[in-house]
Scaffold this motif. Structure first.
Motif, PDB file in Angstrom:
ATOM      1  N   ARG A   1      16.791  41.126  22.818  1.00 39.68           N
ATOM      2  CA  ARG A   1      17.539  39.875  22.827  1.00 39.68           C
ATOM      3  C   ARG A   1      17.772  39.348  21.419  1.00 39.68           C
ATOM      4  O   ARG A   1      16.895  39.496  20.552  1.00 39.68           O
ATOM      5  N   PRO A   2      18.935  38.710  21.191  1.00 39.74           N
ATOM      6  CA  PRO A   2      19.161  38.114  19.869  1.00 39.74           C
ATOM      7  C   PRO A   2      18.180  36.965  19.605  1.00 39.74           C
ATOM      8  O   PRO A   2      17.626  36.395  20.548  1.00 39.74           O
ATOM      9  N   GLU A   3      17.985  36.680  18.349  1.00 41.56           N
ATOM     10  CA  GLU A   3      17.081  35.621  17.881  1.00 41.56           C
ATOM     11  C   GLU A   3      17.240  34.329  18.711  1.00 41.56           C
ATOM     12  O   GLU A   3      16.264  33.707  19.105  1.00 41.56           O
TER      13      GLU A   3
ATOM     14  N   ALA B   1      14.569  42.865  26.942  1.00 39.78           N
ATOM     15  CA  ALA B   1      14.894  42.474  28.322  1.00 39.78           C
ATOM     16  C   ALA B   1      15.524  43.613  29.099  1.00 39.78           C
ATOM     17  O   ALA B   1      16.213  44.465  28.532  1.00 39.78           O
ATOM     18  N   TYR B   2      15.265  43.603  30.389  1.00 42.35           N
ATOM     19  CA  TYR B   2      15.872  44.558  31.311  1.00 42.35           C
ATOM     20  C   TYR B   2      16.960  43.833  32.093  1.00 42.35           C
ATOM     21  O   TYR B   2      16.680  42.841  32.767  1.00 42.35           O
TER      22      TYR B   2
ATOM     23  N   SER C   1      28.084  36.454  27.179  1.00 35.21           N
ATOM     24  CA  SER C   1      26.802  36.384  26.487  1.00 35.21           C
ATOM     25  C   SER C   1      26.512  37.686  25.759  1.00 35.21           C
ATOM     26  O   SER C   1      26.808  38.765  26.268  1.00 35.21           O
ATOM     27  N   ILE C   2      25.924  37.566  24.585  1.00 37.34           N
ATOM     28  CA  ILE C   2      25.423  38.769  23.925  1.00 37.34           C
ATOM     29  C   ILE C   2      24.037  39.038  24.493  1.00 37.34           C
ATOM     30  O   ILE C   2      23.126  38.215  24.371  1.00 37.34           O
ATOM     31  N   LEU C   3      23.898  40.171  25.191  1.00 34.07           N
ATOM     32  CA  LEU C   3      22.586  40.517  25.758  1.00 34.07           C
ATOM     33  C   LEU C   3      21.622  40.899  24.644  1.00 34.07           C
ATOM     34  O   LEU C   3      20.439  40.622  24.716  1.00 34.07           O
ATOM     35  N   GLY C   4      22.183  41.569  23.632  1.00 33.27           N
ATOM     36  CA  GLY C   4      21.339  41.931  22.491  1.00 33.27           C
ATOM     37  C   GLY C   4      21.707  43.273  21.906  1.00 33.27           C
ATOM     38  O   GLY C   4      22.809  43.785  22.121  1.00 33.27           O
TER      39      GLY C   4
ATOM     40  N   ASN D   1      23.051  55.976  21.112  1.00 34.32           N
ATOM     41  CA  ASN D   1      23.697  55.169  20.076  1.00 34.32           C
ATOM     42  C   ASN D   1      23.296  53.707  20.176  1.00 34.32           C
ATOM     43  O   ASN D   1      22.871  53.242  21.227  1.00 34.32           O
ATOM     44  N   LYS D   2      23.484  52.995  19.090  1.00 32.75           N
ATOM     45  CA  LYS D   2      23.051  51.604  19.034  1.00 32.75           C
ATOM     46  C   LYS D   2      24.257  50.683  19.183  1.00 32.75           C
ATOM     47  O   LYS D   2      25.246  50.814  18.462  1.00 32.75           O
ATOM     48  N   TYR D   3      24.156  49.786  20.154  1.00 33.24           N
ATOM     49  CA  TYR D   3      25.286  48.901  20.461  1.00 33.24           C
ATOM     50  C   TYR D   3      24.869  47.433  20.489  1.00 33.24           C
ATOM     51  O   TYR D   3      23.678  47.113  20.528  1.00 33.24           O
ATOM     52  N   ILE D   4      25.894  46.597  20.509  1.00 29.04           N
ATOM     53  CA  ILE D   4      25.686  45.211  20.943  1.00 29.04           C
ATOM     54  C   ILE D   4      26.175  45.161  22.387  1.00 29.04           C
ATOM     55  O   ILE D   4      27.298  45.606  22.681  1.00 29.04           O
ATOM     56  N   SER D   5      25.353  44.653  23.286  1.00 25.74           N
ATOM     57  CA  SER D   5      25.752  44.563  24.694  1.00 25.74           C
ATOM     58  C   SER D   5      26.230  43.141  24.990  1.00 25.74           C
ATOM     59  O   SER D   5      25.594  42.174  24.597  1.00 25.74           O
TER      60      SER D   5
END
Lengths: 481, 481
Positions: free
Chosen positions: A212-214, A226-227, A462-465, A472-476
Motif C-alpha cells: 500500500r502507498p504511504e 494487502a491482498y 484508488s492506487i492499490l499500491g 514485473n513491478k507495477y502500480i495497481s
C-alpha cells in the motif's frame, strides 16, 4: 430446436457474473445471502446482522483452515477483552487518528456514568501491546506470536454492506508478533504472507498483492502489504493485510527487552488480519446466476444425495440411497434429501446453496448398479458404478473441483486486469480512466513520479499500491469496495 | 526415617484443597491462574482479563465437546450481533428488570450521540427472539433449535473474580429453542439437561441439579433448572442453567405460528447456557496443592515426555525419546521437553500445568526397553515396556484416569454434602447454620412451608432450590459464589 439441442444450449449459456455492473452485482449478492440463508440483515441496527446456520458453517470451516495454518506456524491462540479504555486507545497518536471518528463509546454502566469512556475495539493493537509489556522482558521471550478471532466495531457512516462493510465485524482473525531484530520481523511478514496466500489458495480465491502507498497504510505501521481480490463488477476487495509495525508501537508501549548482549532495545512487531470479507469473497468470486458455489474444503454440504422416487419403486431406491449415504458420511459431509418435493426443486435448492457435488439415484441407475454425479462447477453430469464411490475417488474428485475452481476464478481475475505498458504519457491518464470504466484493474509500470495522492485523484480511482505481477513491478489502480 | 519411607509418606500427604477456607482457596486459585498461565488479570479494566494460550486451549477443547453435543442433538450454530437497541432490550419488562442495573451502554459513535442507546448484550434473548419472529411462521418451522458462543457483559459492581464473575464474560454458550407444544418444550428441557449432564461428565465435574425457587429463576422464565458444583471451600458454583420459558417471551415478541389445524398459537421456548465458569470449575474441582489437573479429554498437553539426559548418554536417550514422541504424537497431544533445566523442575512444571501423564526415559530405562509413567491424578509411578505404548493402551489409560478423576471428585463432593433428615424442627435452623459453617451444602427433606425467601434469610445462606438426590426430594441450601 430439438429438446436435446436446447438442453445443450442451456448448459452452455453464460451463467457467470462477469458481465454484471456494480448495481446488478449488489442485487445478486444481497439476494443470494437471503435465499441461500447465509446472513440475515433484518436486525434493527444498521450494519449488524445474523450469521444463519448455513453461513455460519462456511465461516466455521473457513476459519478452521486459517486456524490450522496459524497453529502449524506456531502462533498461539489467545483471547483479549473487547473493551479498551479511552486512555489506552489514545496512547498511540497516529493510530487513534486513523480510528477516532469510527469508535463506538461505552459511557454508562447501569445508571452510573463511567470515569473513563470505554471503546468497543476497532482493532486490538493497543489492548494487546499493553499486555505484551507485562510479558516481554528479555530476548528469550521472543519471538512472540499470538492470534485471536473476535468481533470488532466501526461506526460506519457510509453505506454498509453485509459481511463487507459492517458496524459489527463479527469475525476478525488478527495475529500479533514481536521480535528481537528487524530481520526476524521482516521474515515474519513473509510468514504472515505465506499463511494468507495458503489460506486464499485453499478457498480458490485469486489475489493481487500490493504494498500500500504511504498515504493508505495501516495507522501506525511502517508499511502495509494487502491482498485484494477482484469482484465480478471489476472493483477490488481488500481481504487481508499484513503490517510491518517496526518499533513504532513498541516505543509507545514501552516494549523494551534485554538483548543477548545485555543491552536494551525495543521489540520489532508485525500484525496481520482477515475478516468476514473472506466469506463475502467466497460468495462473490465463485457464485453464478444459479447460486453459490462453495469450495469443497469449506462446503457445509459437500454432496447432496437425491433418490429419484418413482411410484412403486421408492423402497428399493431409498434403501440403496440410505446404504450409500451411510457409507459416504464417514468421510464426506453429505446430506440425504428425502423431502417430499419434486427432484427438480431439490436440484435447484442444492445448486443455489453451492453444494459442489450432487449424486442422483433412480430406479434405472439402481438396475445398472450406477449413480449419476452432477458437478456444480462444470454444470456436468456423468455416471459411475456404485462400488467406485470410494473415499479415494471422492477425495480426488473434490481436489479436481478445487483446482478447476481456482483455474476458472483466475481466468475471470485475469479478464479484469489490464496492463497498460508502453503507453505514451500524454495518453496514459485517459487510458487508465477508460480501462477503469470498463471494469478493469489497471497495472502501469512502476513510476516514482506518478506514485502519489495527486495522481490517484486524477485517475478517479484508488492506487492499490506497488505490486509485482508476473515478474514485473507495477502500480495497481482500481475502483475499490 | 529411611529415604524410602519418607518418599512414601510424601506421596500420601494430603495435597487436596478440601481443607481450605474461602480465603485460602481464593489465594490458591488466583495464584494458579498466574503460574499455570491460564488467565491474566492485569488488564486495565476491572473484571476484564486475557485468556493466555494454555488457558485458551483448555477453553477450546472443552467447548468443542459442548459444541459436538449440541451439533449431534441437532442444534444449529449461529451468530447474533453483540449490540442490542435499548428499545428492544426493554421490550420484555420482567426480563429487563433483572438486568437493568448491570447493562453497559453505548451512547456515542465517533463524535455523534446515538439516537437510541445500544446495550452490550447481557444475554441474547431479546436479540434472538426479535429475529425468530422473522423466521417462524407455521408449525413446520418448528422445532427450531440454535446456539451461539459469544461474549456477554455485566456491569458488576461487586467484587469480580477471574472466569467466575467478570464484566466481560468471554465465553457464553447459549442455546435457544422454540416448539409447537408445551410437551415438546418440556422434552427439550430434558434434552438440554442431557447435553449439560454429558458435558460435565466429560469433564469429571460432579453436579447437584436444583430447580431454582421462584424468586431466583431467570427473569422471564417459567422455571429454571440449575447445575451447581461444590468448590473446595464448600461454596456452590452455578455452572449451567436450563430454562423453560413457556410462552412468556413468545407473547412479548409475537412468536405466533400457524398450527397444523390452521389455528394460531404462540411458540413454547427454552434456553440454556454455560459460561467460562466451567473452566474455573475444571481448575477448582481437580486442582491440588501441586497445581492443576486437567481432565484428559480437554488437556492441552495429555502427555509430557521427559528424556533424562545424563552426561555421555544424552544422544541415545534423546534419539529414542524422539522416536517415541514421533509415534505418539499421531494419537495424543504430547510435548517433548528438551529444555536445558533439571528434570525435577520439568516434573514440577508439568505437574503445575496439570498434564495427566508424564513419560520419563533415562539411560537405564532405555537399557531395559522401558519407560517410567507418572500419573498426575494418583501421584503414582510405574514402568512399562516401550513397545506396549500403543494407541489402545494410552486411550485406555486416559479413560481410567477420566473415571478415577470423576470418582475422586465425586467423593470430595459427597464430603461436602450434609443431609439433615429427621431433625426436630426446633433444631433444624441451628443445624443448618452449623453445617453451613462447616463448609457443607445442606439438604433437608422438601417442605413446602420452609420453601420461601424468609427461611432463606434465616439460614444466612442461599436456597439453591428443589433437588433430587439419591432418589429423595430435598431443599438444597448453600453458601454460593
Amino acid at each position: 430446436m430439438s429438446k436435446e439441442t436446447q438442453k445443450k444450449a442451456n448448459s452452455e449459456k453464460d451463467i457467470s457474473l462477469n458481465n454484471m455492473d456494480s448495481l446488478e452485482f449488489s442485487e445478486w449478492y444481497n439476494e443470494i445471502l437471503e435465499t441461500a440463508k447465509i446472513y440475515d440483515l433484518r436486525y434493527p441496527i444498521k450494519g449488524c446482522g445474523v450469521y444463519l446456520p448455513y453461513g455460519f458453517k462456511i465461516r466455521r470451516y473457513s476459519f478452521e483452515i486459517l486456524r490450522d495454518l496459524l497453529d502449524s506456524t506456531k502462533h498461539d491462540e489467545t483471547l483479549f477483552p473487547m473493551l479498551i479504555p479511552e486512555t489506552l486507545l489514545a496512547k498511540e497518536g497516529e493510530h487513534i487518528k486513523g480510528f477516532e471518528d469510527e469508535v463506538f463509546w461505552v459511557t454508562h454502566g447501569g445508571k452510573n456514568e463511567l470515569d473513563v469512556r470505554l471503546a468497543l475495539r476497532p482493532t486490538s493493537e493497543t489492548a494487546i501491546y499493553y499486555m505484551m509489556k507485562q510479558w516481554l522482558k528479555v530476548h528469550t521471550d521472543l519471538p512472540f506470536k499470538i492470534y485471536q478471532t473476535v468481533n470488532t466495531f466501526r461506526y460506519e457512516t457510509k453505506h454498509t454492506r453485509p459481511l463487507i462493510r459492517l458496524r459489527e465485524i463479527m469475525t476478525f482473525n488478527e495475529a500479533h508478533t514481536a521480535h528481537s531484530t528487524k530481520e526476524e520481523c521482516e521474515a515474519q511478514v513473509k510468514e504472515g504472507m505465506y499463511v494468507y496466500s495458503s489460506f486464499f489458495e485453499a478457498l480458490s480465491i485469486p489475489v493481487l498483492i500490493s504494498k500500500r502507498p504511504e498515504w493508505d497504510k495501516f495507522p501506525g505501521a511502517e508499511y502495509t502489504t494487502a491482498y485484494d481480490t477482484i469482484y465480478p463488477d471489476g472493483k477490488t476487495m481488500q481481504i487481508g493485510t499484513v503490517h510491518n509495525l517496526g518499533q513504532h508501537f513498541a516505543t509507545t508501549f514501552d516494549l523494551e527487552f534485554e538483548t543477548a548482549d545485555g543491552e536494551k532495545d525495543y521489540a520489532y512487531q508485525t500484525c496481520y488480519g482477515i475478516s468476514d470479507r473472506v466469506i463475502a469473497s467466497i460468495i462473490a468470486i465463485h457464485g453464478d446466476k444459479n447460486g453459490l458455489l462453495i469450495p469443497p474444503k469449506v462446503a457445509p454440504v459437500q454432496i447432496a444425495m437425491i433418490p429419484l422416487l418413482f411410484k412403486g419403486k421408492e423402497e428399493k431406491v431409498l434403501e440403496k440411497a440410505n446404504e450409500i449415504y451411510d457409507k459416504l458420511k464417514k468421510f464426506v459431509r453429505i446430506e440425504l434429501d428425502t423431502r417430499d418435493i419434486r427432484p427438480g426443486r431439490k436440484f435447484n435448492d442444492w445448486e443455489l446453496k453451492g453444494v459442489p457435488l450432487r449424486i442422483e439415484l433412480g430406479p434405472r441407475d439402481l438396475e445398472n448398479g450406477k449413480v449419476m454425479i452432477f458437478r456444480r462447477d462444470k454444470n456436468e453430469k456423468f455416471d459411475i458404478a456404485i462400488e467406485d464411490l470410494t473415499a479415494e475417488y471422492l477425495a480426488e474428485l473434490m481436489e479436481t473441483i478445487h483446482k478447476d475452481m481456482a483455474e476458472k476464478a483466475y481466468k475471470a481475475f485475469l479478464g479484469h486486469i489490464e496492463i497498460l505498458e508502453a503507453v505514451e504519457s500524454n495518453l496514459l491518464l485517459e487510458n487508465i480512466k477508460e480501462a477503469i470504466n470498463n471494469r478493469k484493474v489497471v497495472l502501469i509500470p512502476f513510476n516514482e513520479e506518478l506514485y502519489n495522492e495527486e495522481f490517484e485523484e486524477e485517475t478517479g480511482a484508488s492506487i492499490l499500491g506497488e505490486c509485482e505481477f508476473e515478474g514485473n513491478k507495477y502500480i495497481s489502480i482500481a475502483k475499490t469496495y
